[in-house]
Design a protein around this motif. Structure first.
Motif: not given
Length: 163
Positions: A85-88, A97-99, A128-134
């Motif tokens: 998924h593309q994240e920023g 970029d894709d993560i 989003c959960h994984q991104h923000e918990i990171d």
């Protein structure tokens, strides 16, 4: 409720693990409101308290269905299936970029009253959960990129920031 300044990459605050929330009061509700307003103004779909310089484990997400606040979130389970998924980030606007992330997750968290909750999600919400918990754990999203991709992205961001 107010829009707060966003901490920009490479501020070292973004690399520090956030502290658990232990007091559930009006100040926490005000922080959640400020996070929501700041996220919408950025604009973004997710934000953490560290993004505005507050080292507490608070996340606000709004994927078009209304803002929701997660206090002290943790991933309790993750699927073995992965997705790209593309994240920023609101702290690094203009680049993404894709993560690779787990396709589905179950998180445990507390609501603004301190009640324990669980939520299962897939697709964008799981990402989003994984991104923000990171981020709450002190891992900025670009750390999940290869060194080459990360260096290119940082150079692109620095060039955009100078313009």
């Amino acid at each position: 409720m107010s829009i707060r300044p966003i901490v920009r990459y490479p501020d070292p605050l973004l690399a520090q693990p956030a502290a658990d929330v232990t007091v559930f009061d009006d100040a926490l509700r005000a922080l959640a409101d400020d996070l929501r307003d700041t996220m919408h103004a950025a604009p973004g779909i997710g934000i953490t308290a560290p993004h505005i310089g507050v080292s507490l484990r608070v996340v606000v997400l709004d994927l078009g269905d209304g803002a929701k606040t997660y206090v002290n979130p943790e991933i309790a389970w993750a699927s073995s299936e992965l997705i790209m998924h593309q994240e920023g980030s609101v702290s690094m606007p203009g680049v993404n970029d894709d993560i690779q992330r787990h396709a589905r997750v179950r998180i445990s968290y507390q609501d603004l009253d301190g009640n324990m909750q669980t939520e299962e999600s897939d697709g964008l919400r799981a990402v989003c959960h994984q991104h923000e918990i990171d981020q709450l754990n002190g891992m900025f999203w670009i750390q999940r990129l290869s060194r080459l991709k990360r260096e290119r992205l940082i150079k692109r961001f620095e060039k955009m920031s100078r313009a």
